[in-house]
Design an enzyme around this catalytic site. Structure first.
Site, PDB file in Angstrom:
ATOM      1  N   HIS A 205       5.956   3.306  19.493  1.00  0.00           N
ATOM      2  CA  HIS A 205       4.700   3.677  18.658  1.00  0.00           C
ATOM      3  C   HIS A 205       5.148   5.191  18.021  1.00  0.00           C
ATOM      4  O   HIS A 205       4.144   6.044  18.067  1.00  0.00           O
ATOM      5  CB  HIS A 205       3.553   3.270  19.244  1.00  0.00           C
ATOM      6  CG  HIS A 205       2.475   3.271  18.189  1.00  0.00           C
ATOM      7  ND1 HIS A 205       1.543   2.510  18.146  1.00  0.00           N
ATOM      8  CD2 HIS A 205       2.382   3.733  16.919  1.00  0.00           C
ATOM      9  CE1 HIS A 205       0.681   2.451  17.197  1.00  0.00           C
ATOM     10  NE2 HIS A 205       1.213   3.214  16.319  1.00  0.00           N
ATOM     11  N   ALA A 206       6.398   5.307  17.689  1.00  0.00           N
ATOM     12  CA  ALA A 206       6.825   6.632  17.174  1.00  0.00           C
ATOM     13  C   ALA A 206       6.817   6.754  15.687  1.00  0.00           C
ATOM     14  O   ALA A 206       7.439   7.798  15.183  1.00  0.00           O
ATOM     15  CB  ALA A 206       7.904   7.315  18.088  1.00  0.00           C
ATOM     16  N   ALA A 207       6.830   5.613  14.914  1.00  0.00           N
ATOM     17  CA  ALA A 207       7.211   5.656  13.427  1.00  0.00           C
ATOM     18  C   ALA A 207       6.205   6.767  12.932  1.00  0.00           C
ATOM     19  O   ALA A 207       6.671   7.450  11.748  1.00  0.00           O
ATOM     20  CB  ALA A 207       6.970   4.413  12.821  1.00  0.00           C
TER      21      ALA A 207
ATOM     22  N   THR B 262       6.533  -1.827  11.801  1.00  0.00           N
ATOM     23  CA  THR B 262       5.949  -0.675  12.528  1.00  0.00           C
ATOM     24  C   THR B 262       4.671  -0.391  12.129  1.00  0.00           C
ATOM     25  O   THR B 262       4.117   0.573  11.734  1.00  0.00           O
ATOM     26  CB  THR B 262       6.724   0.380  11.584  1.00  0.00           C
ATOM     27  OG1 THR B 262       6.726  -0.032   9.997  1.00  0.00           O
ATOM     28  CG2 THR B 262       8.291   0.559  11.784  1.00  0.00           C
TER      29      THR B 262
ATOM     30  N   ARG C 297       1.418  -2.810  13.179  1.00  0.00           N
ATOM     31  CA  ARG C 297       0.380  -3.071  14.112  1.00  0.00           C
ATOM     32  C   ARG C 297       0.912  -4.382  14.898  1.00  0.00           C
ATOM     33  O   ARG C 297       1.295  -5.165  14.628  1.00  0.00           O
ATOM     34  CB  ARG C 297      -1.148  -3.552  13.393  1.00  0.00           C
ATOM     35  CG  ARG C 297      -1.964  -2.427  13.150  1.00  0.00           C
ATOM     36  CD  ARG C 297      -2.429  -1.468  14.466  1.00  0.00           C
ATOM     37  NE  ARG C 297      -3.297  -0.487  14.042  1.00  0.00           N
ATOM     38  CZ  ARG C 297      -2.895   0.630  14.022  1.00  0.00           C
ATOM     39  NH1 ARG C 297      -1.449   1.165  14.020  1.00  0.00           N
ATOM     40  NH2 ARG C 297      -3.731   1.630  13.864  1.00  0.00           N
TER      41      ARG C 297
ATOM     42  N   GLU D 146       0.186  -1.687  24.496  1.00  0.00           N
ATOM     43  CA  GLU D 146       1.128  -0.379  24.585  1.00  0.00           C
ATOM     44  C   GLU D 146       0.478   0.487  25.634  1.00  0.00           C
ATOM     45  O   GLU D 146      -0.723   0.573  25.689  1.00  0.00           O
ATOM     46  CB  GLU D 146       0.835   0.052  23.313  1.00  0.00           C
ATOM     47  CG  GLU D 146       1.320  -0.623  22.032  1.00  0.00           C
ATOM     48  CD  GLU D 146       1.300   0.086  20.826  1.00  0.00           C
ATOM     49  OE1 GLU D 146       0.764   1.320  20.708  1.00  0.00           O
ATOM     50  OE2 GLU D 146       1.961  -0.369  19.962  1.00  0.00           O
TER      51      GLU D 146
ATOM     52  N   GLY E 257       0.864  -1.326   0.054  1.00  0.00           N
ATOM     53  CA  GLY E 257      -0.241   0.078  -0.054  1.00  0.00           C
ATOM     54  C   GLY E 257       0.666   1.316   0.138  1.00  0.00           C
ATOM     55  O   GLY E 257       1.940   1.272  -0.503  1.00  0.00           O
ATOM     56  N   ARG E 258       0.226   2.164   0.638  1.00  0.00           N
ATOM     57  CA  ARG E 258       1.032   3.486   0.643  1.00  0.00           C
ATOM     58  C   ARG E 258       2.168   3.402   1.148  1.00  0.00           C
ATOM     59  O   ARG E 258       3.596   3.912   0.749  1.00  0.00           O
ATOM     60  CB  ARG E 258       0.311   4.574   1.278  1.00  0.00           C
ATOM     61  CG  ARG E 258      -1.196   5.026   0.407  1.00  0.00           C
ATOM     62  CD  ARG E 258      -2.019   6.182   1.292  1.00  0.00           C
ATOM     63  NE  ARG E 258      -3.155   6.564   0.719  1.00  0.00           N
ATOM     64  CZ  ARG E 258      -4.367   5.897   0.565  1.00  0.00           C
ATOM     65  NH1 ARG E 258      -4.289   4.777   1.437  1.00  0.00           N
ATOM     66  NH2 ARG E 258      -5.471   6.239   0.219  1.00  0.00           N
ATOM     67  N   ILE E 259       2.302   2.919   2.254  1.00  0.00           N
ATOM     68  CA  ILE E 259       3.754   2.881   3.050  1.00  0.00           C
ATOM     69  C   ILE E 259       4.596   1.733   2.667  1.00  0.00           C
ATOM     70  O   ILE E 259       5.585   1.803   2.275  1.00  0.00           O
ATOM     71  CB  ILE E 259       3.445   2.611   4.606  1.00  0.00           C
ATOM     72  CG1 ILE E 259       2.736   3.957   4.916  1.00  0.00           C
ATOM     73  CG2 ILE E 259       4.878   2.587   5.420  1.00  0.00           C
ATOM     74  CD1 ILE E 259       2.031   4.010   6.617  1.00  0.00           C
TER      75      ILE E 259
END
Length: 324
Positions: free
Chosen positions: A284-286, A234, A236, A265, A154-156
């Site tokens: 969870h900072a990406a 990065t 889920r 988390e 997909g996009r990422i």
């Protein structure tokens, strides 16, 4: 005519940009002080829209919000929303897929390169007075001799794949929804999920969390991977069975992992990942950059504004809501 109301169920982002964006468009907005069902049902009794970050939105709650027409997610994933229940009730669900594509892709590539070049181990060694280039752990790769498997185009995932191809890696892509020609046009090789897992020196995950993908990387998949392979997530947390991964890391069957997301988390103090070797972790900072932080609430509010105005909302994920 009553001005439409949007209820913001929860948001841990600083500021009130979502409310400000909605009010600037002439809409009412209220943020819930806590997320009990009774509170949300009371505050949202006449809400036509919800904006949600982490709180679970299920059919029971939807039934207590009789005027609800759209749910907009503060983020890309939307696994906290029961999309099937929303569709059954004629409620649109939208996410914010554009706000952090560059950031997540860059974070992913950074994690791949950090583990693929042994940077964390090198850093620790230098601080401890050890000066040996050949002690890279788990290894130091030559890109042209290394296969990265990208699950999801997909996009990422597609941006990650193209970036890695630019660095010289062999890139294998598994995505049953991506046209094979699009994968080939990016210089990558299409493959099945099972084959991509089996050939990976480094495996990176970019698929949505569904019941089908939960624990996609579990004991069985880990057992089929190359000895010493690296896993990067990065996307889920529940895509990976963390207990099985920790065991494989401790046994040395998996060489390393780089994780930005986790099943629970913040990461619990007793998580076995904390004691596993060669694990690089971020909180969870990406997604984060100052620009992404500015964009996210504005994009989520924009979905609501466009929808209530009768305009097209490209980010709607359940087009069948309109033909319930």
């Amino acid at each position: 005519m009553t001005t439409p109301l949007t209820l913001i169920t929860d948001c841990d982002l600083p500021g009130d940009a979502a409310e400000g964006t909605l009010r600037a468009a002439g809409l009412r907005a209220v943020r819930a002080p806590e997320t009990s069902a009774d509170t949300l049902a009371t505050l949202g009794a006449d809400a036509e829209a919800l904006i949600v970050q982490w709180h679970r939105i299920d059919g029971a709650l939807m039934d207590r919000l009789p005027r609800l027409r759209i749910i907009s997610r503060l983020g890309i994933g939307y696994d906290m929303i029961d999309v099937a229940a929303a569709t059954e009730r004629g409620i649109a669900v939208a996410n914010t897929p554009e706000y952090c594509i560059e950031e997540v892709a860059a974070h992913t590539v950074a994690m791949i390169m950090a583990q693929g070049r042994g940077l964390a181990a090198y850093d620790r060694a230098v601080r401890e007075g050890v000066w040996r280039a050949v002690d890279a752990r788990p290894f130091a790769v030559r890109p042209s001799r290394t296969t990265v498997s990208v699950l999801g185009f997909g996009r990422i995932g597609s941006l990650v794949a193209r970036g890695l191809r630019g660095l010289g890696f062999r890139v294998v892509v598994a995505d049953p929804y991506a046209p094979e020609q699009a994968v080939r046009d990016a210089g990558c090789e299409p493959a099945s999920i099972d084959d991509a897992i089996a050939v990976a020196d480094l495996l990176t995950l970019h698929v949505p969390l569904t019941e089908e993908t939960r624990h996609l990387i579990g004991a069985s998949a880990l057992g089929r991977m190359k000895p010493g392979a690296v896993i990067v997530n990065t996307c889920r947390g529940p895509l990976v069975d963390e207990g099985a991964l920790a065991e494989a890391l401790i046994d040395g069957r998996i060489g390393a992992a780089a994780l930005d997301v986790f099943e629970v988390e913040p990461l619990p103090a007793d998580s076995p990942l904390r004691a596993a070797p060669n694990v690089l972790m971020s909180p969870h900072a990406a997604w984060y950059s100052p620009q992404a932080l500015e964009d996210l609430p504005v994009h989520a509010a924009g979905n609501v504004i466009r929808f209530l105005a009768g305009d097209e909302v490209p980010a709607i994920v359940n087009r069948a809501y309109a033909i319930r």
